[in-house]
Design a protein around this motif. Structure first.
Motif, PDB file in Angstrom:
ATOM      1  N   VAL A 170       0.599  -1.147   0.050  1.00 30.85           N
ATOM      2  CA  VAL A 170      -0.118  -0.195   0.253  1.00 30.85           C
ATOM      3  C   VAL A 170       1.088   1.269  -0.110  1.00 30.85           C
ATOM      4  N   ARG A 173       1.280   1.470  -3.791  1.00 34.05           N
ATOM      5  CA  ARG A 173       0.244   2.206  -4.297  1.00 34.05           C
ATOM      6  C   ARG A 173      -0.984   1.865  -3.619  1.00 34.05           C
ATOM      7  N   ALA A 174      -1.109   3.237  -3.988  1.00 32.72           N
ATOM      8  CA  ALA A 174      -2.548   2.768  -3.335  1.00 32.72           C
ATOM      9  C   ALA A 174      -4.058   1.722  -3.806  1.00 32.72           C
ATOM     10  N   ALA A 175      -3.972   1.820  -5.106  1.00 35.87           N
ATOM     11  CA  ALA A 175      -4.605   0.981  -5.271  1.00 35.87           C
ATOM     12  C   ALA A 175      -4.582  -0.655  -5.146  1.00 35.87           C
ATOM     13  N   PHE A 176      -2.950  -1.183  -4.436  1.00 39.28           N
ATOM     14  CA  PHE A 176      -2.839  -2.401  -3.830  1.00 39.28           C
ATOM     15  C   PHE A 176      -4.101  -2.771  -2.470  1.00 39.28           C
ATOM     16  N   ALA A 178      -6.788  -3.358  -2.574  1.00 42.33           N
ATOM     17  CA  ALA A 178      -8.111  -3.873  -3.032  1.00 42.33           C
ATOM     18  C   ALA A 178      -7.821  -5.035  -2.796  1.00 42.33           C
ATOM     19  N   HIS A 194      -4.590 -10.575  -8.318  1.00 42.45           N
ATOM     20  CA  HIS A 194      -5.416  -9.585  -8.163  1.00 42.45           C
ATOM     21  C   HIS A 194      -3.638  -8.163  -8.125  1.00 42.45           C
ATOM     22  N   ARG A 197      -2.553  -7.481 -11.618  1.00 41.77           N
ATOM     23  CA  ARG A 197      -3.285  -7.309 -12.712  1.00 41.77           C
ATOM     24  C   ARG A 197      -2.869  -6.107 -12.721  1.00 41.77           C
ATOM     25  N   ILE A 198      -3.085  -5.293 -11.335  1.00 40.41           N
ATOM     26  CA  ILE A 198      -2.789  -3.769 -11.180  1.00 40.41           C
ATOM     27  C   ILE A 198      -1.418  -3.078 -11.481  1.00 40.41           C
ATOM     28  N   ASN A 201      -1.652  -3.490 -15.989  1.00 40.84           N
ATOM     29  CA  ASN A 201      -2.320  -2.231 -16.086  1.00 40.84           C
ATOM     30  C   ASN A 201      -1.719  -1.211 -16.058  1.00 40.84           C
ATOM     31  N   ASP A 202      -0.926  -1.610 -14.828  1.00 39.99           N
ATOM     32  CA  ASP A 202      -0.024  -0.004 -14.955  1.00 39.99           C
ATOM     33  C   ASP A 202       0.956   0.254 -15.881  1.00 39.99           C
ATOM     34  N   SER A 206      -3.129  -4.572 -20.519  1.00 44.33           N
ATOM     35  CA  SER A 206      -4.306  -5.358 -20.575  1.00 44.33           C
ATOM     36  C   SER A 206      -4.658  -6.531 -21.063  1.00 44.33           C
TER      37      SER A 206
END
Length: 241
Positions: A170, A173-176, A178, A194, A197-198, A201-202, A206
């Motif tokens: 975290v 990356r804050a998105a982690f 999730a 997950h 994939r984050i 995508n970054d 895709s």
């Protein structure tokens, strides 16, 4: 699914081949039953050698796989020129070179350019993911025109980690956030798929395939270090013919 390997289902160009082994079809016994391909886990060396021979024969490999000394980092080697083997990813632009990673819960990731002229195999456990091994492999392949396939790994319902692991991600990356779910005992369940994939995508990828095969929950097909501690290793391989 073949006799003792999985053939990834992803739209790679003709001439690119890949496989991820199961624990079937080998000669190892005990906790290493049966197709253990890891020479560093305590199995009888002659059995590992026979298992590797069976793998080469069954897949008609063009050469001995490039076996890495995996260290849970982000170092990437060019498999067709490097003699240095302490790394967690290997790539090649040449034909006849078999990029290979071994796992027993960590996530194997295969990468292939849409033209099929560049391929890579990545060992992405949580430490490697946090260190940036996927990003390093994508950078080595010099392009975002890539396909990715996620192989068998410990699933999100089985991979319990401590608070410090979640914080490691975290903070990066804050998105982690999730990819983590808190348990009743104040631990966390981590979703390696997950997280990968984050990252993919970054970095502009895709076209992501595979995922969802849990090593921990299927002892007949997969080795799992978290489940058994003393165990063998599967291999995930990619090469250009």
């Amino acid at each position: 699914m073949s006799r003792f390997w999985i053939e990834p289902e992803w739209p790679v160009p003709p001439g690119v081949r890949a496989a991820s082994t199961l624990r079937r079809g080998g000669v190892s016994i005990g906790p290493y039953r049966s197709l253990n391909l890891g020479a560093h886990v305590g199995d009888e060396p002659s059995r590992v050698s026979e298992n590797r021979h069976r793998l080469r024969e069954a897949l008609s490999l063009p050469a001995e796989p490039v076996w890495l000394n995996q260290v849970h980092g982000k170092h990437v080697i060019r498999a067709d020129v490097s003699t240095y083997r302490s790394a967690d990813a290997a790539f090649t632009c040449q034909t006849g070179i078999v990029c290979t990673v071994m796992t027993a819960d960590c996530l194997p990731v295969l990468l292939c350019s849409k033209e099929g002229d560049r391929v890579a195999a990545v060992h992405a456990g949580w430490k490697g993911l946090a260190a940036g091994v996927i990003e390093a492999a994508v950078e080595a392949l010099e392009g975002d025109d890539l396909l990715a396939w996620l192989g068998p790994a410990i699933g999100p319902d089985a991979f319990e980690v401590g608070h410090e692991v979640r914080e490691t991600f975290v903070r990066k990356r804050a998105a982690f956030a999730a990819a983590f779910c808190q348990t009743e005992n104040a631990k966390w369940l981590a979703d390696l798929y997950h997280l990968a994939r984050i990252v993919l995508n970054d970095v502009g990828i895709s076209a992501i395939y595979g995922g969802g095969l849990c090593t921990f929950g299927n002892a007949d097909d997969f080795f799992s270090y978290r489940r058994d501690r003393v165990t063998g290793r599967m291999a995930t391989l990619i090469w250009r013919e």
